[in-house]
Design an enzyme around this catalytic site. Structure first.
Site, PDB file in Angstrom:
ATOM      1  N   LYS A  33     -12.849   4.350   8.729  1.00 26.14           N
ATOM      2  CA  LYS A  33     -12.453   4.966   7.466  1.00 26.14           C
ATOM      3  C   LYS A  33     -13.704   5.533   6.812  1.00 26.14           C
ATOM      4  O   LYS A  33     -14.769   4.892   6.832  1.00 26.14           O
ATOM      5  CB  LYS A  33     -11.799   3.905   6.575  1.00 26.14           C
ATOM      6  CG  LYS A  33     -11.254   4.449   5.255  1.00 26.14           C
ATOM      7  CD  LYS A  33     -10.489   3.369   4.470  1.00 26.14           C
ATOM      8  CE  LYS A  33      -9.924   3.893   3.164  1.00 26.14           C
ATOM      9  NZ  LYS A  33      -9.176   2.863   2.417  1.00 26.14           N
ATOM     10  N   SER A  62      -4.497   4.103   0.865  1.00 27.71           N
ATOM     11  CA  SER A  62      -5.478   5.143   1.028  1.00 27.71           C
ATOM     12  C   SER A  62      -6.002   5.298   2.454  1.00 27.71           C
ATOM     13  O   SER A  62      -6.571   6.335   2.779  1.00 27.71           O
ATOM     14  CB  SER A  62      -6.664   4.878   0.099  1.00 27.71           C
ATOM     15  OG  SER A  62      -7.329   3.681   0.473  1.00 27.71           O
ATOM     16  N   SER A 111      -3.946  -0.697   0.765  1.00 31.85           N
ATOM     17  CA  SER A 111      -4.332   0.477   1.554  1.00 31.85           C
ATOM     18  C   SER A 111      -4.476   0.263   3.048  1.00 31.85           C
ATOM     19  O   SER A 111      -4.673   1.225   3.783  1.00 31.85           O
ATOM     20  CB  SER A 111      -5.618   1.076   1.007  1.00 31.85           C
ATOM     21  OG  SER A 111      -5.326   1.794  -0.157  1.00 31.85           O
TER      22      SER A 111
HETATM   23  N1  GLN Z   1      -2.320   2.491  -3.934  1.00 34.51           N
HETATM   24  C1  GLN Z   1      -3.217   1.570  -4.548  1.00 34.51           C
HETATM   25  C2  GLN Z   1      -4.133   2.303  -5.501  1.00 34.51           C
HETATM   26  O1  GLN Z   1      -4.008   3.460  -5.596  1.00 34.51           O
HETATM   27  C3  GLN Z   1      -4.022   0.825  -3.520  1.00 34.51           C
HETATM   28  C4  GLN Z   1      -5.159   1.572  -2.981  1.00 34.51           C
HETATM   29  C5  GLN Z   1      -6.053   0.754  -2.102  1.00 34.51           C
HETATM   30  O2  GLN Z   1      -5.683  -0.321  -1.647  1.00 34.51           O
HETATM   31  N2  GLN Z   1      -7.258   1.243  -1.912  1.00 34.51           N
HETATM   32  O3  GLN Z   1      -4.956   1.739  -6.141  1.00 34.51           O
END
Ligand code: GLN
EC number: 6.3.5.7
Length: 492
Positions: free
Chosen positions: A79, A154, A178
């Site tokens: 990532k 994400s 995410s």
């Molecule tokens: N969708 C969640 C957010 O926008 C989780 C994102 C994540 O785990 N990085 O914060």
């Protein structure tokens, strides 16, 4: 061999050790697939072909010399939130579009030390804020199961790359879902470890008390191999925990499903917006686990309604603090021709950050400001403790807790959800981060549009081996994890 991308991590490891194929062949195979297929999926931000081939040659030499680890010569995608020395590390943001990291994140260093071959860096929501990967400065990644749908976020690039067979596995990070949600949307297995199990050093911070790296792969077994590399104490991360690491591969059959008590939170299955197909597939998977010997126990998680408001105060508060460092001075984007220092700060940040990141900085700064700190931030921290206690109470009577990973399957690209609608989609994942618990997603079938559905199992602290083992045994008895998106069947 034309089907190297169909092999599991264990098969890759064995094939390399037995010289059925070389790391060079395997790496070239994946690079060719990326070149041919990724234009449609757009999972990679940077492909590091030259470096990958050099690493593959080194891996082949190590294997020949008898110096190989289980994963020497196996390719991986990282990532783009993990710093990679000498290679662009963007966090999906214009702010870091020109950032070449001077060092490796601990996770990346460990992957290299294990002999893994880095294929490249994969796309993500900007600074890991989002659930679709559409907030990336580099454009939207597509869901390999349906290219007009999002892969989730994400870690959407990680999920899409693995689901399209453009990497055998990938690293991800999970601040509020995410790893689990994109794994769910793309039909993969993904593990969010206990907070402190995987080093955050060199992982660009979103919300430091929630962020945790973990593996994303096709099966629990593949995840176990990567966990063996990622997990462990790191002196460079003061929140990483000094605790012995399990051998997750050896432990894959270590948990007995017979007698396993699976908690079913009443509140979770009555959530408004829970899709009927998702509910049905998750219930079928639980039935299967019951047939395998588990006991389903109805439980209460009374704090469910507080998850979204609590997370969406704490995460932006920490983000607003973490993102202060991007000031246009030290590194990252700098606006052109600033007239003075204030202008430099203001324009660098308003031009360098996208709208979702700016929204969160505003919310977080507000919640932390002198007049509102007690009313919002401190209050949220107290509710966070109640959420944790709610889980710990549940774990007095059950071994794991079952839930969907997301209320729906993958959204359409440009579905234009409002921010609040998007945040509500995180209901099943964010409490786990607030409590610091581990949780896993596994594919358990499809909805009426042939989009994957995921089951989430939440464990008590340090129960990664148990979660992987339960899912591994489920995957021995079912074949959802072997299903491939049509695009993954294409040959390069
Ligand atoms: N969708 C969640 C957010 O926008 C989780 C994102 C994540 O785990 N990085 O914060």
């Amino acid at each position: 061999m034309t089907d190297l991308h169909r092999l599991s991590i264990r098969e890759l490891s064995e094939g390399l050790a037995e010289a059925k194929f070389s790391s060079r062949e395997l790496t070239e195979h994946y690079l060719k697939r990326i070149e041919k297929i990724d234009a449609q999926v757009q999972s990679y931000v940077t492909v590091t072909a030259e470096q990958a081939l050099a690493q593959a040659n080194a891996a082949d030499a190590a294997i020949k010399a008898g110096n190989a680890s289980a994963l020497t010569g196996v390719p991986i995608a990282h990532k783009d939130i993990f710093c990679t020395q000498g290679i662009k590390t963007t966090a999906g943001s214009k702010m870091l579009d020109n950032f070449i990291s001077p060092y490796d994140a601990t996770v990346v260093a460990k992957a290299k030390a294990a002999g893994l071959v880095t294929l490249g860096k994969v796309n993500m929501d900007e600074f890991a804020m989002g659930s679709t990967s559409e907030s990336s400065y580099f454009g939207a990644t597509k869901n390999p199961w349906a290219l007009d749908h999002v892969p989730g976020g994400s870690s959407g690039g990680s999920a899409a790359a693995v689901a399209a067979d453009l990497a055998p596995f990938a690293t991800g990070t999970d601040t509020g879902g995410s790893i689990r949600q994109p794994a769910s949307f793309c039909g993969l297995t993904g593990l969010k470890p206990t907070y402190g199990r995987v080093s955050r050093f060199g992982m660009i911070a979103y919300a430091s008390s929630l962020d945790q790296g973990g593996p994303m792969a096709r099966s629990a077994e593949d995840c176990a191999y990567l966990m063996n590399v990622m997990a462990g104490h790191d002196a460079k991360d003061s929140t990483s925990v000094q605790k012995d690491v399990d051998d997750y591969v050896v432990n894959l059959n270590g948990t007995s499903i017979k007698g396993l008590r699976i908690g079913i939170p009443k509140q979770y299955f009555n959530v408004q917006g829970l899709d009927a197909d998702v509910k049905a597939r998750v219930e079928e998977s639980l039935k299967k686990l019951e047939e395998m010997g588990a006991t389903l126990v109805e439980i209460d998680l009374n704090m469910t309604e507080s998850y979204v408001p609590t997370y969406y105060l704490i995460a932006p508060a920490e983000a607003s603090s973490n993102l202060q460092r991007f000031d246009g001075v030290r590194y990252g984007y700098r606006c052109e021709n600033p007239v003075d220092l204030m202008d430099l700060y203001k324009r660098s940040r308003s031009e360098g950050f996208g709208p979702e990141v700016q929204r969160r900085i505003l919310i977080g700064t507000y919640a932390l400001s002198a007049g509102y700190y007690d009313a919002y931030y401190v209050k949220a921290q107290k509710v966070r403790r109640l959420i944790q206690q709610d889980f710990l109470k549940a774990f007095e009577n059950v071994d794991v807790i079952a839930a969907p990973s997301a209320p729906t399957t993958a959204y359409r690209i440009s579905a234009n959800l409002s921010p609040v609608e998007m945040y509500l989609g995180d209901i099943y994942t964010i409490a786990v981060n607030l409590a610091g618990l581990p949780a896993i997603n596994a594919p358990v079938g499809f909805d009426k549009d042939n989009l994957p559905v995921g089951l989430q199992l939440i464990g008590n602290y340090w129960s990664e081996s148990q979660l992987l083992s339960v899912i591994h045994q489920y995957q021995q008895a079912t074949d959802w994890h072997t299903k491939r998106a049509a695009i993954a069947e294409e040959n390069a």
